[in-house]
Design a protein around this motif. Structure first.
Motif, short mmCIF file in Angstrom:
data_model
loop_
_atom_site.label_atom_id
_atom_site.label_comp_id
_atom_site.label_asym_id
_atom_site.label_seq_id
_atom_site.Cartn_x
_atom_site.Cartn_y
_atom_site.Cartn_z
N TYR A 44 -4.00 -2.78 -8.41
CA TYR A 44 -4.84 -1.81 -7.72
C TYR A 44 -4.79 -2.06 -6.21
O TYR A 44 -4.39 -3.15 -5.76
N ASN A 45 -5.21 -1.07 -5.43
CA ASN A 45 -5.20 -1.17 -3.97
C ASN A 45 -6.04 -2.33 -3.44
O ASN A 45 -5.75 -2.88 -2.38
N ASP A 46 -7.08 -2.72 -4.19
CA ASP A 46 -7.95 -3.81 -3.73
C ASP A 46 -7.39 -5.19 -4.07
O ASP A 46 -8.03 -6.21 -3.83
N GLY A 47 -6.18 -5.23 -4.64
CA GLY A 47 -5.53 -6.51 -4.96
C GLY A 47 -5.77 -7.01 -6.37
O GLY A 47 -5.14 -7.97 -6.79
N THR A 48 -6.68 -6.38 -7.11
CA THR A 48 -6.90 -6.80 -8.49
C THR A 48 -5.79 -6.23 -9.38
O THR A 48 -5.18 -5.21 -9.04
N SER A 49 -5.55 -6.89 -10.48
CA SER A 49 -4.54 -6.39 -11.40
C SER A 49 -5.12 -6.36 -12.81
O SER A 49 -6.09 -7.05 -13.12
#
Length: 192
Positions: A44-49
């Motif tokens: 995701y754009n926020d760095g979470t996967s």
């Protein structure tokens, strides 16, 4: 339920609507044989996967009476079918993204069908059909231009004359000239 549908269902974590998603993926595979389901990490754009179901492969698109196989990837979140898939075009090394109304510079696909997604009226096969039609009208990918020959002068390699022009709708485009003085592309043509 077929063997393949059952296999797809077993791939899915229990957080998915497994029977529904497995059936839709199976139907997609019957219509679009070049798409393959797999569980993979989505960033995701926020760095979470997160591990999500994806359909990856090529979508046949007709452009100017020729069929091209556009590399795509559809991600199905656990909330699918309540939420629309996350869709991308995935250019090969020889391709580049043509940013436009329906595709961002990252390759993310933005279509009215996705924005107006309704789980009781929308499905993956219809989405792929819409993508094929839209990509035929507005190709999201084109071939990378060939690099200059090594013997070309520095002036030709680095000092091309660029002209920025505007359309009547307020959008802009660039016009480049070749060695022979002719433009590279005319009238919204692509090198696909």
């Amino acid at each position: 339920m077929s063997y393949y549908e059952d296999t797809i269902e077993k791939m899915l974590p229990k957080t998915y609507l497994r029977k529904h998603v497995a059936h839709e993926v199976f139907v997609v595979m019957a219509h679009f044989r070049a798409l393959v389901p797999t569980m993979d990490k989505y960033m995701y754009n926020d760095g979470t996967s997160k591990d999500l179901m994806s359909l990856t492969g090529t979508l046949p698109v007709v452009f100017k009476d020729n069929t091209y196989h556009m590399p795509i990837c559809l991600w199905l979140e656990e909330s699918y079918p309540q939420t629309a898939p996350i869709c991308y075009v995935r250019p090969t090394r020889k391709m580049m993204i043509v940013r436009g109304k329906h595709v961002s510079s990252s390759g993310r696909v933005h279509l009215p069908y996705l924005e107006e997604w309704k789980n009781d009226k929308c499905d993956l096969v219809s989405l792929l059909q819409v993508m094929a039609v839209m990509f035929g009208d507005f190709p999201p990918l084109c071939m990378r231009p060939h690099s200059e020959p090594e013997q070309a002068s520095c002036r030709l390699q680095f000092h091309r004359q660029v002209e920025v022009l505007s359309r009547t709708d307020g959008s802009f485009y660039m016009s480049l000239t070749r060695e022979d003085g002719q433009p590279f592309q005319q009238n919204n043509e692509t090198n696909c």
